[in-house]
Design a protein around this motif. Structure first.
Motif, PDB file in Angstrom:
ATOM      1  N   LEU A  11      35.505  14.179  48.329  1.00 53.20           N
ATOM      2  CA  LEU A  11      34.321  14.605  49.067  1.00 53.20           C
ATOM      3  C   LEU A  11      34.557  16.049  49.460  1.00 53.20           C
ATOM      4  N   ASP A  12      33.645  16.939  49.128  1.00 49.41           N
ATOM      5  CA  ASP A  12      33.810  18.362  49.402  1.00 49.41           C
ATOM      6  C   ASP A  12      32.855  18.803  50.502  1.00 49.41           C
ATOM      7  N   ARG A  13      33.414  19.217  51.618  1.00 50.87           N
ATOM      8  CA  ARG A  13      32.599  19.765  52.700  1.00 50.87           C
ATOM      9  C   ARG A  13      32.732  21.282  52.687  1.00 50.87           C
ATOM     10  N   THR A  14      31.621  21.971  52.511  1.00 56.09           N
ATOM     11  CA  THR A  14      31.604  23.433  52.512  1.00 56.09           C
ATOM     12  C   THR A  14      30.931  23.916  53.784  1.00 56.09           C
ATOM     13  N   ILE A  15      31.603  24.820  54.497  1.00 55.24           N
ATOM     14  CA  ILE A  15      31.085  25.368  55.746  1.00 55.24           C
ATOM     15  C   ILE A  15      30.939  26.878  55.576  1.00 55.24           C
ATOM     16  N   GLU A  95      32.603  32.709  53.059  1.00 56.45           N
ATOM     17  CA  GLU A  95      32.166  33.897  53.796  1.00 56.45           C
ATOM     18  C   GLU A  95      31.026  34.588  53.055  1.00 56.45           C
ATOM     19  N   PRO A  96      30.246  35.419  53.747  1.00 60.24           N
ATOM     20  CA  PRO A  96      29.053  36.014  53.134  1.00 60.24           C
ATOM     21  C   PRO A  96      29.321  36.875  51.905  1.00 60.24           C
ATOM     22  N   ASP A  97      30.530  37.462  51.798  1.00 60.90           N
ATOM     23  CA  ASP A  97      30.819  38.320  50.650  1.00 60.90           C
ATOM     24  C   ASP A  97      31.301  37.534  49.434  1.00 60.90           C
ATOM     25  N   VAL A 100      36.127  32.723  49.385  1.00 62.51           N
ATOM     26  CA  VAL A 100      36.192  31.274  49.599  1.00 62.51           C
ATOM     27  C   VAL A 100      37.627  30.887  49.942  1.00 62.51           C
ATOM     28  N   THR A 101      37.801  30.124  51.022  1.00 63.12           N
ATOM     29  CA  THR A 101      39.096  29.571  51.397  1.00 63.12           C
ATOM     30  C   THR A 101      39.011  28.055  51.284  1.00 63.12           C
ATOM     31  N   ARG A 249      27.727  32.968  46.650  1.00 59.41           N
ATOM     32  CA  ARG A 249      27.783  32.113  47.837  1.00 59.41           C
ATOM     33  C   ARG A 249      29.002  31.201  47.819  1.00 59.41           C
ATOM     34  N   SER A 250      29.349  30.652  46.665  1.00 58.52           N
ATOM     35  CA  SER A 250      30.510  29.770  46.593  1.00 58.52           C
ATOM     36  C   SER A 250      30.981  29.672  45.153  1.00 58.52           C
TER      37      SER A 250
END
Length: 317
Positions: A11-15, A95-97, A100-101, A249-250
């Protein structure tokens, strides 16, 4: 039909956050919960573009039941295999740029009996498949040659196998002669010991993997695009392409969308590379691990260029 195998789904939760500051309290923006796992994402991308696919998925615990529920809601054709351990959960901070972490759990070990049940499910469904996609990390304690054994088994039946993994599992699979592998830049470097600083380095590394047994190498190079090395040794073909992303975005799932697009377009030549890049770029512009639909895909933005070996790649690798 394209059959995918994901031994370590999630399950991948992206914030979405403004900026990642270590030790700070960070206020989240939008959040997305999506099914995850590389093979799962390949099947989801194919489904989003009306291409027949079936996903073999082991699942367990509340997380696993939620994963299967999300995939059922999407209408994905699945063969589900219940296992004793819980399905893992991953977290992505975007992050907006476009930075991705990711925090990925290792997953739960599959017992030999559970692994045999998954393998039987794959073998039972593979008779109607043109491709079997074996992709993603392996759960703890699963032998690193599991994808290699799939390659050997399906080669006898004339079924093409595509492998997208890393580390010892990738090296073992390459030695079994898969029809296609899709490493990223870091995986190319790790598998071959070549530092990937230029396009020529990436091509040389792809050639090394072909010499080790892989027939076709589709290497994703992040913002630098992708390189495809294919054909017989006497008639090798190298293709290089790029596609700009206006608002990233991701990157989660972008490589899986690339592989899905490549397979959807026949898995060879310039046209397949165009499709792969267009699907991957569309995925980068979407939040979380959303897979692009036809309305998101812009093939006209893809540029296939002569593969200049001196071209420097962006920092990293």
């Amino acid at each position: 039909m394209i059959l995918t195998v994901t031994l370590n789904p999630s399950l991948d939760r992206t914030i979405e956050i403004g900026a990642l500051t270590r030790g700070a309290v960070i206020r989240a923006g939008a959040a997305h919960l999506d099914p995850g796992g590389k093979g799962v994402n390949v099947s989801r991308a194919l489904l989003a573009n009306q291409i027949t696919s079936c996903a073999v998925i082991p699942y367990g615990g509340d997380e696993g039941r939620r994963l299967i529920g999300l995939l059922s809601a999407e209408g994905l054709d699945m063969i589900t295999v219940p296992v004793s351990g819980p399905t893992r959960s991953n977290i992505t901070l975007a992050e907006p740029d476009g930075t991705v972490t990711k925090i990925n759990e290792p997953g739960t070990a599959l017992s030999p009996a559970e692994l045999d049940t998954v393998a039987d499910a794959v073998l039972g469904a593979a008779h109607s498949a043109d491709w079997v996609v074996a992709s993603g990390s392996l759960p703890p304690e699963v032998p690193s040659d599991v994808y290699a054994r799939l390659c050997a088994r399906f080669a006898i039946a004339g079924i093409h196998v595509a492998v997208d993994t890393s580390g010892p599992a990738l090296l073992a699979a390459v030695s079994a002669g898969p029809a296609l592998i899709k490493p990223n830049r870091e995986e190319l470097a790790e598998a071959t010991g070549v530092r990937i600083a230029t396009l020529g380095d990436a091509i040389d590394a792809a050639r090394k993997l072909r010499a080790m047994g892989a027939r076709t190498v589709l290497a994703s190079l992040g913002p630098d695009g992708a390189v495809l090395v294919e054909g017989d040794a006497e008639e090798e073909r190298v293709w290089f392409g790029q596609c700009p992303v206006a608002e990233p975005r991701s990157t989660v799932g972008a490589g899986d969308a690339m592989l899905a697009g490549f397979l959807a377009a026949g898995a060879r030549g310039r046209g397949a590379l165009v499709e792969a890049l267009a699907w991957a770029t569309a995925a980068v512009a979407l939040p979380g691990s959303r897979m692009p639909r036809s309305k998101d895909i812009r093939r006209d933005l893809v540029r296939i260029r002569e593969a200049d070996p001196t071209l420097p790649l962006q920092s990293g690798g």
